[in-house]
Scaffold this motif. Structure first.
Motif, PDB file in Angstrom:
ATOM      1  N   THR A  50       4.657 -72.658  33.436  1.00  0.00           N
ATOM      2  CA  THR A  50       5.867 -72.634  32.626  1.00  0.00           C
ATOM      3  C   THR A  50       6.728 -71.432  32.969  1.00  0.00           C
ATOM      4  O   THR A  50       7.958 -71.517  32.989  1.00  0.00           O
ATOM      5  CB  THR A  50       5.550 -72.616  31.124  1.00  0.00           C
ATOM      6  N   SER A  51       6.059 -70.284  33.247  1.00  0.00           N
ATOM      7  CA  SER A  51       6.894 -69.118  33.585  1.00  0.00           C
ATOM      8  C   SER A  51       7.545 -69.307  34.957  1.00  0.00           C
ATOM      9  O   SER A  51       8.654 -68.854  35.199  1.00  0.00           O
ATOM     10  CB  SER A  51       6.067 -67.830  33.511  1.00  0.00           C
ATOM     11  N   ALA A  52       6.844 -70.039  35.859  1.00  0.00           N
ATOM     12  CA  ALA A  52       7.440 -70.309  37.161  1.00  0.00           C
ATOM     13  C   ALA A  52       8.665 -71.215  37.015  1.00  0.00           C
ATOM     14  O   ALA A  52       9.660 -71.068  37.709  1.00  0.00           O
ATOM     15  CB  ALA A  52       6.410 -70.969  38.078  1.00  0.00           C
ATOM     16  N   LEU A  53       8.592 -72.150  36.060  1.00  0.00           N
ATOM     17  CA  LEU A  53       9.728 -73.050  35.839  1.00  0.00           C
ATOM     18  C   LEU A  53      10.843 -72.376  35.069  1.00  0.00           C
ATOM     19  O   LEU A  53      11.920 -72.929  34.892  1.00  0.00           O
ATOM     20  CB  LEU A  53       9.260 -74.278  35.042  1.00  0.00           C
ATOM     21  N   ASP A  54      10.494 -71.189  34.536  1.00  0.00           N
ATOM     22  CA  ASP A  54      11.466 -70.403  33.795  1.00  0.00           C
ATOM     23  C   ASP A  54      11.998 -71.157  32.574  1.00  0.00           C
ATOM     24  O   ASP A  54      13.186 -71.299  32.352  1.00  0.00           O
ATOM     25  CB  ASP A  54      12.628 -70.004  34.726  1.00  0.00           C
ATOM     26  N   LEU A  55      11.087 -71.692  31.761  1.00  0.00           N
ATOM     27  CA  LEU A  55      11.497 -72.427  30.555  1.00  0.00           C
ATOM     28  C   LEU A  55      11.740 -71.455  29.415  1.00  0.00           C
ATOM     29  O   LEU A  55      11.078 -70.428  29.315  1.00  0.00           O
ATOM     30  CB  LEU A  55      10.410 -73.410  30.145  1.00  0.00           C
ATOM     31  N   ASN A  56      12.685 -71.785  28.541  1.00  0.00           N
ATOM     32  CA  ASN A  56      12.887 -70.914  27.384  1.00  0.00           C
ATOM     33  C   ASN A  56      12.000 -71.356  26.222  1.00  0.00           C
ATOM     34  O   ASN A  56      11.291 -72.363  26.283  1.00  0.00           O
ATOM     35  CB  ASN A  56      14.363 -70.892  26.981  1.00  0.00           C
ATOM     36  N   GLU A  57      12.046 -70.596  25.098  1.00  0.00           N
ATOM     37  CA  GLU A  57      11.196 -70.850  23.923  1.00  0.00           C
ATOM     38  C   GLU A  57      11.286 -72.291  23.465  1.00  0.00           C
ATOM     39  O   GLU A  57      10.276 -72.944  23.230  1.00  0.00           O
ATOM     40  CB  GLU A  57      11.648 -69.943  22.753  1.00  0.00           C
ATOM     41  N   GLU A  68      12.298 -74.976  25.018  1.00  0.00           N
ATOM     42  CA  GLU A  68      11.727 -75.939  25.957  1.00  0.00           C
ATOM     43  C   GLU A  68      10.200 -75.909  25.908  1.00  0.00           C
ATOM     44  O   GLU A  68       9.535 -76.940  25.994  1.00  0.00           O
ATOM     45  CB  GLU A  68      12.226 -75.643  27.378  1.00  0.00           C
TER      46      GLU A  68
END
Lengths: 417, 299
Positions: free
Chosen positions: A145-152, A154
């Motif tokens: 998820t951090s690699a996809l750079d999702l926000n809270e 999402e």
């Protein structure tokens, strides 16, 4: 009535004051208390739990350059394992593990989208692997998820749990969730077993006591002072009381154990999980079942001449109780099967089967009333018949035979004038 | 106040255990019931006590049947002795006597009296199975009399006892009778019956073969024993009509004859034969009557 009390108090008193009774009851109570506190006891013996968290050496050979291992290391506080980032290859880690530096070795290879994990370890606990797998999965999800750079938002979209509620079809109906089903299942299972145990042990006790009095020939002296029927009922009630005291002590022990344990989970069992209306039914059926089986047991005891023959004589009764028990085990999974319904009308099966049906299925109130009434009537009838055979049987000596014995006993007890 | 048994019958299947006995036992009487094994004594007792229902006839004591309402007034010593093997003498008697309606204090007081009387006060807290057979029997006897019954039924009370203990029990039985207890007892030891009873009934296969006052029975019994001492062989007496049996002795013989007439014949035959040192006609012992009538061994 007076002689009933004398017999009743004598029978109950003798049991309650006997060393065997006191010792076995205490041992059973202690056993229950320790069983409930098993966790605490085990922890006391294995020392402080926190320091003993098993260490897992993590050999991170993924394309993420040690990110996995670092992330796992930071999990230590919440999980049950202490992950250590091992900067070496698998062979070195394994040889270190053999020297007891680590308990397990976890090798991670591949990339984020094709992660492979090899887990090395020995032991019997199958849950270890599952827990480690969960930890790795969680780490992977976090990294992904951090690699996809999702926000809270999402993130919440993906991970927020579904709110799932079960509701009955009709307004007054009930629905059984998996959780309550399992709770009732185990409770009914336990209580059916308790009914079986009580009926068998106390039934044997009654028959043995009657046969012992017969074989020591004190019976003739007793029945010259007290009506055999009064004596039989006094005995059944006396032994019943001793059994009830035994049971109460064990239940108290269970309560005491749960408070000693101090664990919320165990206290919850007593305050929330246990369905007390079921317990009341269980008590009712234990008592009625006891009278049905106890009357027959007293009769069988009166038919034999020697205490050694009791086991042979009481076998059919034990078989009946066993059949009832095994049928109930089947019935736990099919409480609404026709033959369970039919058999629950048979007095010898009612205590276990009706209880099971009440616990596991939905029995209309009228049916509970009818079957219970049938059970009460047959308990009375069985005891009346048993008393007649008992009256003739207690004066009868000779080789034990069912058919002949009952016939002869009935003849002896016959009112002829 | 009497015990009246009227045409009492009990049939098991086809076997007639008791076949029509009738008798009257007055208050304070000591009544003997004789018979070989299986003659119907125990079955009769069980019917008297109401443990078995008669097939025919009835038993009335003070005008009524003995039911559980009145068992407090009855004491019973069964032929098959039995007490709780694992209980102490005290616990045992307290339980059994509570069933007779006594309270604990009175039971213990009476128990101590009887244990003292039988010379075994130390048995109070002993477990029954630790006692010898004879001593168990003393406790069994106490269990039959401790509540001061008005009617006491003793089934073979003296069997298996040594002479000292048998005497002790016999004296106790006599004392109870003097106090007014009606006692019925069975025995196949004739000496006891002769010593204790005024009236008796003799049973054979459930039927009364002899019944009445002991002395009258003996006197009216035709059979006689003749004890003869003479210096010559007495074998020739076998030919005399009415001689039942000759038992040769060192210096004579004991002759059993049918009646007094035969005795007279023997007397005249002996007189013609020669000198007789002794010639004595005796009434038969109960033992002889028993063997004659009940046809069993009368030891």
């Amino acid at each position: 009535m007076n002689n009933f009390w004398t017999t009743f108090t004598h029978t109950a008193g003798r049991r309650l004051k006997s060393k065997t009774f006191i010792i076995t009851t205490s041992i059973m109570a202690l056993f229950i208390i320790s069983l409930i506190n098993l966790n605490t006891i085990l922890e006391t013996f294995s020392g402080d739990g926190a320091e003993d968290m098993p260490a897992v050496a993590v050999v991170d050979q993924t394309s993420e350059e040690g990110q996995f291992a670092e992330m796992l290391e930071s999990l230590a506080a919440e999980g049950s394992f202490e992950y250590i980032y091992y900067r070496g290859d698998v062979e070195e880690a394994l040889s270190d593990a053999e020297e007891n530096e680590f308990t397990y070795v976890l090798e991670l290879t591949g990339t984020l989208d094709a992660l492979q994990a090899e887990f090395y370890g020995e032991g019997t606990d199958f849950r270890t692997g599952q827990e480690v797998q969960q930890d790795v999965q969680r780490t992977k999800e976090t990294l992904a998820t951090s690699a996809l750079d999702l926000n809270e938002q999402e993130l919440a979209l993906i991970f927020n749990p579904v709110s799932f509620n079960e509701k009955p079809l009709s307004g007054t109906g009930e629905v059984r969730t998996a959780e309550t089903h399992m709770q009732t299942y185990w409770m009914v299972y336990g209580l059916v077993f308790v009914i079986y145990l009580i009926v068998v042990t106390l039934g044997t006790m009654i028959a043995t006591e009657v046969a012992t009095e017969k074989s020591s020939r004190v019976m003739e002296l007793i029945v010259s002072s007290v009506n055999p029927v009064t004596q039989m009922l006094g005995k059944i009630m006396g032994i019943g009381l001793a059994g009830l005291v035994n049971l109460s002590v064990l239940v108290l022990a269970a309560f005491a154990g749960s408070y000693l344990s101090g664990e919320d989970f165990i206290r919850n069992i007593f305050t929330e999980v246990i369905d007390y209306s079921l317990i009341i039914y269980a008590l009712l059926f234990i008592i009625l079942g006891y009278f049905v089986y106890g009357g027959v047991a007293a009769m069988l005891g009166a038919l034999v001449s020697r205490a050694e023959e009791v086991n042979q004589a009481i076998q059919p009764l034990i078989f009946l109780a066993m059949i009832a028990f095994f049928v109930s085990l089947y019935g736990l999974n099919a409480p609404d099967a026709i033959f369970i319904r039919v058999l629950s009308y048979v007095p010898f099966f009612t205590p276990q089967l009706l209880f099971l049906r009440i616990g596991m299925g939905t029995v209309p109130v009228w049916e509970i009333a009818v079957i219970s009434a049938l059970l009460i009537i047959s308990a009375v009838l069985i005891n009346v018949i048993a008393a007649r055979i008992y009256k003739g049987g207690v004066l009868m000596y000779g080789k034990f035979s069912f058919k002949k014995g009952i016939k002869q006993a009935l003849k002896l007890s016959k009112k002829e004038s | 106040m009497t015990l009246i048994i009227n045409n009492l019958k009990k049939t098991f299947d086809k076997h007639k255990a008791v076949d029509g006995i009738s008798l009257t036992i007055n208050k304070g009487e000591m009544f003997g019931m004789l018979g070989a094994n299986g003659a119907g004594k125990t079955t009769s007792f069980r019917m008297i006590l109401g443990l078995l229902d008669p097939t025919e006839g009835d038993v009335r004591w003070k005008g009524e049947r003995i039911t559980y309402k009145r068992t407090k007034l009855v004491g019973y010593l069964p032929e098959e002795r039995g007490l709780f093997p694992k209980l102490t003498v005290k616990d045992q008697l307290v339980y059994l006597m509570k069933l007779k309606g006594m309270n604990k204090q009175a039971i213990i007081k009476e128990m101590r009296f009887w244990l003292d009387r039988f010379g075994v006060p130390e048995y109070e807290n002993k477990v029954i199975e630790e006692l010898s057979k004879g001593n168990q029997q003393k406790i069994q006897f106490i269990a039959a009399v401790l509540h001061k019954p008005e009617l006491l039924i003793l089934d073979e009370p003296f069997s298996g006892l040594d002479p000292v203990n048998a005497d002790m029990l016999k004296n106790a039985v006599k004392d109870l009778q003097e106090r007014g207890t009606t006692i019925v007892f069975s025995s196949h030891q004739m000496s006891n019956v002769e010593e204790l009873c005024e009236d008796l009934i003799m049973l054979k296969k459930g039927k009364a073969v002899l019944q009445g006052n002991l002395r009258t029975i003996k006197r009216s019994y035709d059979m006689k024993n003749i004890s003869i001492k003479a210096d010559y062989d007495l074998a020739f007496l076998e030919d005399v009509k009415g001689v039942l049996k000759i038992e040769p002795k060192k210096d004579g013989a004991d002759v059993k004859v049918e009646n007094e007439k035969a005795a007279e014949t023997i007397f005249s035959r002996l007189a013609s034969k020669g000198f007789v040192r002794k010639f004595e006609v005796e009434e038969p012992s109960l033992h002889d009557i028993f063997i004659d009538k009940a046809g069993g061994s009368g030891t």
